[in-house]
Write a protein that holds these residues in place. Structure first.
Motif, PDB file in Angstrom:
ATOM      1  N   ASP A   1       0.845  -1.190   0.000  1.00 50.55           N
ATOM      2  CA  ASP A   1       0.000   0.000   0.000  1.00 50.55           C
ATOM      3  C   ASP A   1       0.882   1.242   0.000  1.00 50.55           C
ATOM      4  OD1 ASP A   1      -2.459  -1.256  -0.046  1.00 50.55           O
ATOM      5  OD2 ASP A   1      -2.585  -1.441   2.131  1.00 50.55           O
ATOM      6  N   PRO A   2       0.348   2.379  -0.446  1.00 52.11           N
ATOM      7  CA  PRO A   2       1.149   3.612  -0.513  1.00 52.11           C
ATOM      8  C   PRO A   2       1.717   4.022   0.846  1.00 52.11           C
ATOM      9  CG  PRO A   2      -0.888   3.855  -1.762  1.00 52.11           C
ATOM     10  CD  PRO A   2      -1.007   2.569  -0.999  1.00 52.11           C
ATOM     11  N   GLU A   3       2.858   4.683   0.820  1.00 51.56           N
ATOM     12  CA  GLU A   3       3.492   5.163   2.046  1.00 51.56           C
ATOM     13  C   GLU A   3       2.727   6.355   2.624  1.00 51.56           C
ATOM     14  OE1 GLU A   3       7.838   5.300   2.356  1.00 51.56           O
ATOM     15  OE2 GLU A   3       7.874   4.798   0.212  1.00 51.56           O
ATOM     16  N   GLY A   4       2.991   6.639   3.889  1.00 47.80           N
ATOM     17  CA  GLY A   4       2.440   7.829   4.529  1.00 47.80           C
ATOM     18  C   GLY A   4       1.046   7.676   5.089  1.00 47.80           C
ATOM     19  N   ARG A   5       0.486   6.474   5.069  1.00 45.12           N
ATOM     20  CA  ARG A   5      -0.893   6.295   5.552  1.00 45.12           C
ATOM     21  C   ARG A   5      -0.975   5.837   7.009  1.00 45.12           C
ATOM     22  NH1 ARG A   5      -4.483   3.529   0.668  1.00 45.12           N
ATOM     23  NH2 ARG A   5      -4.118   5.156  -0.900  1.00 45.12           N
ATOM     24  N   VAL A   6       0.148   5.398   7.570  1.00 43.94           N
ATOM     25  CA  VAL A   6       0.141   4.863   8.936  1.00 43.94           C
ATOM     26  C   VAL A   6       1.083   5.672   9.814  1.00 43.94           C
ATOM     27  CG1 VAL A   6       0.491   2.814  10.373  1.00 43.94           C
ATOM     28  CG2 VAL A   6      -0.268   2.555   7.989  1.00 43.94           C
ATOM     29  N   PRO A   7       0.607   6.198  10.943  1.00 47.10           N
ATOM     30  CA  PRO A   7       1.502   6.941  11.843  1.00 47.10           C
ATOM     31  C   PRO A   7       2.479   5.999  12.547  1.00 47.10           C
ATOM     32  CG  PRO A   7      -0.839   7.394  12.283  1.00 47.10           C
ATOM     33  CD  PRO A   7      -0.795   6.198  11.401  1.00 47.10           C
ATOM     34  N   ASP A   8       3.582   6.550  12.987  1.00 48.41           N
ATOM     35  CA  ASP A   8       4.480   5.830  13.880  1.00 48.41           C
ATOM     36  C   ASP A   8       3.899   6.024  15.281  1.00 48.41           C
ATOM     37  OD1 ASP A   8       6.444   4.845  15.487  1.00 48.41           O
ATOM     38  OD2 ASP A   8       8.071   6.044  14.653  1.00 48.41           O
ATOM     39  N   TRP A   9       3.139   5.029  15.739  1.00 44.73           N
ATOM     40  CA  TRP A   9       2.334   5.198  16.949  1.00 44.73           C
ATOM     41  C   TRP A   9       3.159   5.600  18.162  1.00 44.73           C
ATOM     42  CZ3 TRP A   9      -2.366   5.547  15.286  1.00 44.73           C
ATOM     43  CH2 TRP A   9      -2.806   4.742  14.225  1.00 44.73           C
ATOM     44  N   THR A  10       4.365   5.085  18.275  1.00 46.69           N
ATOM     45  CA  THR A  10       5.197   5.372  19.439  1.00 46.69           C
ATOM     46  C   THR A  10       5.564   6.849  19.522  1.00 46.69           C
ATOM     47  OG1 THR A  10       6.125   3.142  19.360  1.00 46.69           O
ATOM     48  CG2 THR A  10       7.319   4.775  20.658  1.00 46.69           C
ATOM     49  N   ASN A  11       5.817   7.456  18.377  1.00 49.85           N
ATOM     50  CA  ASN A  11       6.277   8.850  18.346  1.00 49.85           C
ATOM     51  C   ASN A  11       5.199   9.840  17.923  1.00 49.85           C
ATOM     52  OD1 ASN A  11       9.017   8.126  19.029  1.00 49.85           O
ATOM     53  ND2 ASN A  11       9.239   7.365  16.930  1.00 49.85           N
TER      54      ASN A  11
END
Length: 347
Positions: A237-247
């Motif tokens: 899937d395309p990049e940039g759709r999921v946050p880095d939850w920890t940060n």
């Protein structure tokens, strides 16, 4: 859809009695039934025989509709209406859960990564383009290596090993990555709930199992179990759709959940999926006034014997997220039943 109950049919006849004809409504349609006396004249009364005539007509139409190969408005459309297919899928799913439970029990440190793996595979969904979602794309090296998926490789490896075992005994073809990833998350959640119940029973497994079953939370998985038959994506899937939850900031988390159709309540209940440290995530979420009331609600719920509020809301949210943008094939994993050779029978 089952046949119409007699008691539910009777009240629908009474308001229509004074007219020239009475209509007997049934779901998705109506049946016209004239009410006549013995002499053939219409009357304002509704007799038991007339009610039974209408009820019989309703049953007849249901039976005709159920035997027709053409979709009928009297029936709920379901591709897996055949009972044999349903049983095949149910048995297969039970075997999958057993395999996953065994794998997770041997690797309890992977519970949290498995949950995040399932969430990150699902929240790539984009409402505008109707793309992404829980489609197994996270299995591709180009996607699992992204910053937001750091630390999830071991969870993916567990899923891949379980898939090999499951495919070895599947009679209806290999299981999709999209299905097994979401089922792995379900197994991890169930195992966590059960472990909590056992702890509250002083470590007694038998009593813990009874406690978990007694409060009915386990029964909330019915809809999740029916959403079985997702198709795998053929590319990342395309990049940039999921946050880095920890940060990620709380606002970034809220924005992501809003983008896929959820709010602060669902964000709070999914805290166990948002990175490796649930307590740290909840502490962060509790700083936001829109989310804090839900964080506190679920903290209180987990302190009770049953955890019902927390469990039910988590199961409901996970079920919705696990199907974002997916078309479910309700015939997946079913297989032809060998036909009997009647020519060999001696009559």
């Amino acid at each position: 859809m089952g046949l119409i109950s007699f008691l539910s049919t009777v009240p629908t006849l009474l308001p229509n009695a004074p007219g020239n004809s009475s209509r007997c409504p049934i779901r998705y349609g109506t049946i016209n039934c004239k009410i006549e006396d013995d002499g053939g004249n219409e009357t304002n009364g509704v007799r038991r025989r007339d009610v039974l005539k209408c009820f019989g007509a309703a049953i007849s139409l249901e039976l005709v509709a159920s035997s027709s190969p053409i979709p009928s408005p009297f029936l709920e459309v379901a591709n897996a209406a055949d009972l044999i297919q349903r049983r095949q899928r149910s048995d297969f799913q039970s075997s999958i859960k057993s395999t996953l439970y065994t794998a997770l029990k041997a690797n309890p440190e992977l519970f949290s990564p498995v949950l995040t793996l399932a969430l990150n595979d699902a929240v790539t969904y984009d409402k505008a383009t109707k793309s992404g979602g829980p489609n197994g794309s996270i299995r591709f090296s180009a996607e699992i290596s992204r910053p937001e998926n750091k630390g999830l490789s071991a969870a993916l490896s567990l899923v891949e090993e379980a898939k090999k075992e499951i495919d070895s005994y599947s009679k209806g073809g290999p299981i999709s990555y999209s299905d097994i990833i979401q089922l792995a998350a379900q197994s991890a959640v169930k195992a966590t709930f059960l472990a909590s119940a056992i702890r509250k029973c002083g470590g007694n497994e038998e009593k813990g199992n009874l406690l978990y079953s007694a409060y009915g939370s386990s029964g909330q998985w019915g809809l999740f179990d029916r959403q079985f038959g997702r198709s795998d994506a053929q590319e990342p899937d395309p990049e940039g759709r999921v946050p880095d939850w920890t940060n990620a900031s709380v606002q970034e988390m809220k924005d992501k959940f809003t983008a896929i159709g959820f709010g602060p309540r669902q964000l709070a209940v999914m805290s166990a999926f948002l990175g490796p440290d649930q307590l740290a995530t909840e502490a962060k979420l509790a700083t936001d006034p829109d989310v804090t009331k839900w964080v506190e609600k679920y903290q209180r719920s987990r302190e009770t014997v049953s955890q019902t509020d927390y469990e039910v809301d988590l199961i409901t949210t996970l079920t919705k997220i696990s199907c974002l943008g997916q078309t479910i094939n309700y015939e997946a994993y079913s297989y032809p039943v060998p036909k009997l050779d009647f020519s060999k029978l001696k009559l």
